[in-house]
Enzyme design. Structure first.
Site, PDB file in Angstrom:
ATOM      1  N   TYR A  33      -6.495  -8.074  -3.178  1.00 19.37           N
ATOM      2  CA  TYR A  33      -5.858  -9.059  -4.039  1.00 19.37           C
ATOM      3  C   TYR A  33      -5.563 -10.341  -3.292  1.00 19.37           C
ATOM      4  O   TYR A  33      -5.652 -10.388  -2.060  1.00 19.37           O
ATOM      5  CB  TYR A  33      -4.576  -8.485  -4.672  1.00 19.37           C
ATOM      6  N   ARG A  52      -9.918 -15.831   2.612  1.00 22.35           N
ATOM      7  CA  ARG A  52      -9.378 -14.502   2.948  1.00 22.35           C
ATOM      8  C   ARG A  52      -9.845 -13.461   1.930  1.00 22.35           C
ATOM      9  O   ARG A  52     -10.135 -12.313   2.294  1.00 22.35           O
ATOM     10  CB  ARG A  52      -7.854 -14.539   3.026  1.00 22.35           C
ATOM     11  N   ARG A 100     -14.249  10.144 -10.442  1.00 24.31           N
ATOM     12  CA  ARG A 100     -13.379  10.251  -9.258  1.00 24.31           C
ATOM     13  C   ARG A 100     -14.022  11.083  -8.152  1.00 24.31           C
ATOM     14  O   ARG A 100     -14.283  12.274  -8.314  1.00 24.31           O
ATOM     15  CB  ARG A 100     -12.036  10.864  -9.649  1.00 24.31           C
ATOM     16  N   HIS A 102     -14.158  10.617  -3.558  1.00 25.43           N
ATOM     17  CA  HIS A 102     -13.690   9.716  -2.504  1.00 25.43           C
ATOM     18  C   HIS A 102     -14.720   8.707  -1.986  1.00 25.43           C
ATOM     19  O   HIS A 102     -14.403   7.533  -1.856  1.00 25.43           O
ATOM     20  CB  HIS A 102     -13.116  10.517  -1.326  1.00 25.43           C
ATOM     21  N   LYS A 149      -6.294  -7.523   2.805  1.00 27.30           N
ATOM     22  CA  LYS A 149      -5.209  -7.625   1.807  1.00 27.30           C
ATOM     23  C   LYS A 149      -5.494  -6.657   0.660  1.00 27.30           C
ATOM     24  O   LYS A 149      -6.011  -7.047  -0.393  1.00 27.30           O
ATOM     25  CB  LYS A 149      -5.086  -9.079   1.318  1.00 27.30           C
ATOM     26  N   GLU A 182       5.567  -8.022  11.112  1.00 28.90           N
ATOM     27  CA  GLU A 182       5.673  -9.004  10.024  1.00 28.90           C
ATOM     28  C   GLU A 182       6.647  -8.442   8.997  1.00 28.90           C
ATOM     29  O   GLU A 182       7.187  -7.358   9.185  1.00 28.90           O
ATOM     30  CB  GLU A 182       4.305  -9.278   9.401  1.00 28.90           C
TER      31      GLU A 182
HETATM   32  N1  PLP Z   1       2.302 -10.320   5.276  1.00 35.76           N
HETATM   33  C1  PLP Z   1       2.153  -9.485   4.236  1.00 35.76           C
HETATM   34  C2  PLP Z   1       2.203  -8.015   4.485  1.00 35.76           C
HETATM   35  C3  PLP Z   1       1.947  -9.978   2.946  1.00 35.76           C
HETATM   36  O1  PLP Z   1       1.795  -9.142   1.910  1.00 35.76           O
HETATM   37  C4  PLP Z   1       1.930 -11.384   2.743  1.00 35.76           C
HETATM   38  C5  PLP Z   1       1.713 -11.952   1.412  1.00 35.76           C
HETATM   39  O2  PLP Z   1       1.485 -11.278   0.454  1.00 35.76           O
HETATM   40  C6  PLP Z   1       2.115 -12.226   3.848  1.00 35.76           C
HETATM   41  C7  PLP Z   1       2.291 -11.665   5.103  1.00 35.76           C
HETATM   42  C8  PLP Z   1       2.112 -13.722   3.689  1.00 35.76           C
HETATM   43  O3  PLP Z   1       0.798 -14.178   3.489  1.00 35.76           O
HETATM   44  P1  PLP Z   1       0.498 -15.525   2.699  1.00 35.76           P
HETATM   45  O4  PLP Z   1       1.154 -16.617   3.475  1.00 35.76           O
HETATM   46  O5  PLP Z   1      -0.980 -15.637   2.734  1.00 35.76           O
HETATM   47  O6  PLP Z   1       1.073 -15.370   1.332  1.00 35.76           O
END
Ligand code: PLP
Length: 287
Positions: A33, A52, A100, A102, A149, A182
């Site tokens: 996403y 990204r 379904r 894997h 992501k 983070e």
């Molecule tokens: N880290 C994580 C785990 C995130 O889910 C997000 C945003 O969804 C970020 C950092 C920040 O990323 P961005 O600046 O691209 O929104």
């Protein structure tokens, strides 16, 4: 006002929009996403977010759901339909629908593309930034590919739930060495005791935040001492300032980590300066 979603070629009232129960996004979190901030109907940091998305798809051998110009047209249409001026676009691509099992299906199904939008009250966000927020620390127990992501966000959701229960805005995740990686949905920053701005490097298992990357570009112009040297929870608690970055929050000052007040308990001057710098630049360059 009826809100529309886009699902696989159709704009539908959101409460009538759905995907197949055999969708691999639902069955296996086999989906990626993006979240774009929208300033005056335009996308902030658009190139970074689209790049990204391409990378996430390619790392998982998923096809593009459509070309970038086509995607931009759909997003523009959805923003118009939903009359969004300032807000956000949420985009999700899954590997698609298959019985379904894997392993990735062969031949590959058509990917599922879902888009939604929402208005965001930037004034309310500004008010939150003016006050500052608190974070708690939590163990980072996510998988080893947080650079992709994906919608596999259960550990993040658990950490956020704990943060909410503690009255905090965010959970800062801490690896086995005691270093902050983070936030559960944001990148983590401190202005350390010696006056250096620090955030975790992207060799670590973190999402390569687009807001983070844009801010780093601006730091170069501002001659602010900056390092990607990892920091411990202890260093964060002794920091002069702390803040988080994300497309959903921009630059948001932090005034408390666990039970420890940061600085004088008010948003730090550098955090506030970087917030307005980022906001101005994002607004100017939105496309
Ligand atoms: N880290 C994580 C785990 C995130 O889910 C997000 C945003 O969804 C970020 C950092 C920040 O990323 P961005 O600046 O691209 O929104």
């Amino acid at each position: 006002m009826s809100r529309y979603a886009y699902v696989n070629g159709r704009y539908l009232p959101q409460d009538q929009a759905s995907v197949n129960i055999e969708d691999r996004g639902f069955q296996f979190a086999d989906a990626v996403y993006e979240y774009f901030a929208v300033f005056d109907r335009k996308l902030a940091d658009a190139k970074g977010h689209f790049d990204r998305l391409d990378r996430s798809l390619s790392e998982l051998s998923m096809p593009q759901p459509m070309s970038r110009p086509a995607l931009r047209m759909v997003i523009g249409q959805l923003l118009r339909l939903n009359r969004i001026t300032d807000g956000a676009v949420y985009l999700q691509v899954s590997r698609g629908v298959a019985k379904r099992d894997h392993p990735f299906p062969d031949p590959a199904p058509l990917p599922t593309l879902v888009l939604t939008t929402k208005p965001v009250d930037f004034t309310a966000l500004d008010a939150k930034a003016a006050k500052g927020v608190s974070v708690i620390t939590q163990p980072d127990n996510r998988w080893g590919r947080c650079d992709i992501k994906t919608v596999g966000l259960l550990p993040n959701a658990i950490a956020k739930t704990r943060a909410k229960a503690a009255g905090a805005e965010e959970a800062w995740l801490v690896d086995d060495l005691g270093l902050v990686t983070e936030g559960a949905s944001t990148n983590a920053w401190i202005l350390d005791a010696s006056g250096t701005l620090r955030t975790r490097d992207t060799q670590a298992n973190i999402l390569h935040g687009i807001t983070r990357a844009t801010l780093i570009e601006h730091l170069k112009d501002q001659c602010i001492p900056f390092s990607e040297k990892p920091f411990t929870v202890e260093e964060a608690k002794q920091a002069r300032e702390a803040f988080l970055t994300a497309a959903s929050a921009f630059v948001l000052p932090i005034v408390k980590i666990d039970e420890v007040i940061i600085g004088n308990g008010r948003p730090g001057p550098l955090s506030l300066r970087l917030r307005s710098l980022y906001m101005d630049a994002a607004r100017r360059s939105a496309s």
